[in-house]
Design a protein around this motif. Structure first.
Motif: not given
Length: 244
Positions: A184-185, A163-164, A89-90, A190-191
């Motif tokens: 925003w996404y 999870p997550g 993602m990063s 990531m939260i």
């Protein structure tokens, strides 16, 4: 704080955690635990190397391995895949026109979680357990093939969605987003991802006999402290970003 008193502190902390539940313990003790780590680090850096080794240190020096549980092993195997997705993602931030604040945050997450993947792989390797690759290209291939990336990167050890973790559709959305929409996404997902990791730690600490290996206990405490701090930071940044 000496190493011996720190060891006593860790033992007492684990006993207290077991008596009140990890979620309650985490809410009230993470700060104290971090302070203890800093004090120990300070003592180690100024001790001059003359301090006698404790039995635990002697055991470690001689290749002794502290007791661990199947839950510890499953956690490490699963968390490698979880971290690998965060690194993937990063990696989108630079090319997708993220703001400088999000690029810096993504860079820190990528570096920290890549280091932690290496730590978890070594922990498993020393104990002769299955070591997931945590390979980013494997993750990308699985993603494009519509596979469940959580189990692909974890070598199938964890099974199912952890999870997550982002779904393939969420990963597609993130990868396609640009500029402020990407910010925003990224922050929103990531939260979600970090909260899932903390949930995994809660589950591990609730398992009987788990995380009694000091390396595991320190690692999960770091995960909770670091990712809680990053969630607070991301929530602040998210308030200034319009929803796409």
């Amino acid at each position: 704080m000496t190493f011996t008193s720190f060891t006593t502190f860790m033992t007492d902390t684990r006993a207290h955690r077991n008596s009140i539940g990890f979620a309650t313990w985490r809410a009230t003790h993470v700060g104290a635990l971090l302070a203890a780590f800093l004090l120990v680090g300070g003592c180690a850096s100024t001790g001059g190397g003359s301090r006698p080794l404790t039995p635990a240190q002697l055991s470690a020096r001689d290749g002794g391995i502290p007791p661990y549980t199947p839950a510890d092993v499953a956690f490490m195997q699963g968390m490698i895949g979880h971290h690998a997705q965060a690194v993937t993602m990063s990696s989108f931030a630079e090319g997708n026109g993220a703001s400088s604040e999000v690029r810096v945050l993504a860079g820190r997450i990528a570096v920290a979680q890549t280091d932690e993947i290496a730590f978890m792989q070594n922990w498993l390797r020393v104990r002769k357990q299955t070591v997931p690759t945590g390979d980013m290209s494997e993750m990308a291939h699985a993603h494009h093939a519509g596979m469940d990336m959580s189990s692909a990167a974890a070598g199938g050890a964890a099974g199912g969605m952890m999870p997550g973790m982002l779904t393939p559709a969420q990963m597609d959305t993130l990868k396609a987003a640009r500029g402020s929409a990407f910010d925003w996404y990224f922050l929103t997902f990531m939260i979600q991802h970090h909260r899932g990791a903390i949930s995994m730690v809660d589950d591990l600490m609730s398992a009987k006999g788990s995380a009694n290996d000091d390396d595991v206990f320190k690692f999960v405490s770091d995960v909770v402290a670091d990712q809680t701090t990053e969630i607070d930071r991301m929530e602040l940044l998210l308030r200034t970003r319009p929803k796409p």
